[in-house]
Design a protein around this motif. Structure first.
Motif, PDB file in Angstrom:
ATOM      1  N   UNK A   9      -9.026  -6.223 -12.320  1.00  9.55           N
ATOM      2  CA  UNK A   9      -8.146  -6.267 -13.490  1.00  9.55           C
ATOM      3  C   UNK A   9      -7.945  -4.835 -13.952  1.00  9.55           C
ATOM      4  N   UNK A  10      -6.767  -4.310 -13.689  1.00 15.10           N
ATOM      5  CA  UNK A  10      -6.471  -2.914 -13.941  1.00 15.10           C
ATOM      6  C   UNK A  10      -5.967  -2.266 -12.665  1.00 15.10           C
ATOM      7  N   UNK A  11      -5.056  -1.324 -12.811  1.00 12.29           N
ATOM      8  CA  UNK A  11      -4.522  -0.618 -11.644  1.00 12.29           C
ATOM      9  C   UNK A  11      -4.396   0.862 -11.955  1.00 12.29           C
ATOM     10  N   UNK A  12      -5.410   1.385 -12.644  1.00 10.10           N
ATOM     11  CA  UNK A  12      -5.432   2.794 -12.977  1.00 10.10           C
ATOM     12  C   UNK A  12      -6.211   3.603 -11.952  1.00 10.10           C
ATOM     13  N   UNK A  13      -6.740   4.737 -12.379  1.00  7.03           N
ATOM     14  CA  UNK A  13      -7.407   5.650 -11.459  1.00  7.03           C
ATOM     15  C   UNK A  13      -8.713   5.075 -10.923  1.00  7.03           C
ATOM     16  N   UNK A  14      -9.504   4.421 -11.777  1.00  8.65           N
ATOM     17  CA  UNK A  14     -10.758   3.824 -11.318  1.00  8.65           C
ATOM     18  C   UNK A  14     -10.482   2.706 -10.331  1.00  8.65           C
ATOM     19  N   UNK A  41       4.026   0.170 -12.897  1.00  7.74           N
ATOM     20  CA  UNK A  41       3.986   1.239 -11.902  1.00  7.74           C
ATOM     21  C   UNK A  41       2.807   1.045 -10.956  1.00  7.74           C
ATOM     22  N   UNK A  42       2.940   1.603  -9.767  1.00  7.21           N
ATOM     23  CA  UNK A  42       1.798   1.683  -8.864  1.00  7.21           C
ATOM     24  C   UNK A  42       0.767   2.628  -9.472  1.00  7.21           C
ATOM     25  N   UNK A  43      -0.501   2.533  -9.068  1.00  8.07           N
ATOM     26  CA  UNK A  43      -1.523   3.436  -9.632  1.00  8.07           C
ATOM     27  C   UNK A  43      -1.113   4.899  -9.507  1.00  8.07           C
ATOM     28  N   UNK A  44      -1.387   5.671 -10.560  1.00  7.13           N
ATOM     29  CA  UNK A  44      -0.996   7.075 -10.575  1.00  7.13           C
ATOM     30  C   UNK A  44      -2.076   7.905 -11.250  1.00  7.13           C
TER      31      UNK A  44
END
Length: 380
Positions: A9-14, A41-44
């Protein structure tokens, strides 16, 4: 056998780092890795947003690799059922998981005025950049890492910039007073006016940016009955209080600390990926050293260890060069390096970081401090 379903759950840097490392360490067909991201957005790479704002970097170059994972962008997860091992999305979809990773990140603290901008995500950056052409003056509220880097970015775009900070000095979580003074002078040289405490910035700031810090996103974990304090509580295996659920990154609290840095998030992601892939099933997360590396235009800062060490240390070594605008300081406990800070000239940062990391696990003498401070081109 069907592959294990590992849901993030989450699509950030981690989340991106975890997915990449898990994909690389897991044989094909053994794991189905799915990321659910609230943003479209895709992870960035979130750490480069102020560079995008300043025009030094294109947002299209921020994308992070996630291995062979499936990414569901623009999808909000609204509930988790730990007993059934399912989650529910805002659209009503129910998803089963074998292992769940919470990488929900953190939300920015808002300013008192609703018109204030924040700079936490890519859409925030685009909205702020779009408002700049008509702004003659900009006010940044908060003198931490994000506030300082945002002020530098705004100054590069032309408006008159004012930075307001309630703390005793800039970036007090990372710097000693001498380093903070050097940072303030560097900001003033770039055209940023700094205000402290009761000082009042000019009326009609025009454009206001809130950079007052962040708060871990824990709503989902709380609603699912997980143990939460400031962040979602995790142990050395990065497991939460519910079987099969883990947490990493800005939402996770380990031994009373929410680290809130990309480096710590990546270390946690690596440990959890090693455990869940079976590559290192006994891997443990023992915490991350306090460190900062910041390059905001011409301003460079590196800091390692607790800044309080500079006042409490057995010995300190400081070198300043007002002409070049540099400041360097070491704090020593006995013969060991406990903390270091560099402003303006960070060439020795690699060696100092290594020496700080060795501080906790070595009783041997540290290298000569003056040599460390004057080293150029140190190895990372």
């Amino acid at each position: 056998m069907s592959p294990r379903r590992i849901v993030v759950v989450g699509a950030g840097m981690a989340a991106a780092r975890f997915a990449q490392q898990l994909s690389a360490a897991t044989p094909d067909g053994e794991a189905d890795i799915v990321l659910y991201g609230r943003e479209p957005h895709a992870p960035y790479n979130r750490t480069r947003l102020t560079d995008v704002l300043a025009g030094r970097y294109r947002d299209t170059a921020l994308t992070l690799a996630t291995g062979g994972s499936t990414i569901r962008t623009g999808t909000d997860v609204v509930a988790v059922d730990p007993a059934a091992r399912t989650l529910r999305t805002a659209s009503g979809e129910t998803v089963r998981y074998d292992e769940l990773v919470l990488a929900t990140g953190a939300a920015p603290l808002r300013a008192r005025t609703r018109r204030a901008y924040v700079l936490r995500g890519l859409d925030d950056c685009r909205r702020l950049a779009a408002a700049l052409p008509g702004a003659r003056r900009a006010l940044v509220v908060g003198g931490g890492v994000l506030g300082v880097s945002t002020a530098v970015a705004l100054a590069a775009r032309g408006p008159e910039v004012h930075l307001v900070h309630r703390g005793p000095y800039l970036m007090e979580r990372h710097l000693d007073p001498g380093a903070a003074t050097a940072v303030r002078r560097a900001l003033e040289a770039l055209g940023v006016t700094v205000h402290f405490g009761p000082d009042r910035p000019p009326p009609d700031p025009g454009l206001t940016v809130a950079a007052r810090g962040v708060r871990p996103r824990t709503r989902l974990a709380r609603a699912a009955g997980l143990a939460v304090r400031t962040g979602v509580l995790v142990d050395d295996t990065l497991a939460t209080s519910a079987p099969g659920i883990h947490a990493i990154g800005d939402c996770a609290e380990h031994l009373g600390t929410v680290h809130g840095t990309a480096e710590a998030a990546w270390e946690q992601a690596d440990v959890l990926a090693a455990r869940l892939s079976g590559a290192r099933p006994d891997a443990c997360y023992t915490g991350s050293p306090r460190l900062l590396r910041l390059t905001a235009g011409p301003l460079e800062i590196a800091a390692f260890g607790d800044p309080a060490e500079h006042a409490a240390a057995d010995d300190t070594v400081r070198l300043t060069d007002a002409t070049r605008g540099t400041y360097k300081a070491l704090a020593l406990r006995g013969a060991r390096l406990a903390a270091a800070v560099l402003v303006g000239d960070t060439a020795a940062a690699g060696d100092l970081c290594h020496a700080c990391r060795e501080h906790e696990r070595s009783t041997g003498p540290a290298p000569d401090p003056v040599h460390l401070l004057t080293t150029r081109g140190a190895t990372p």
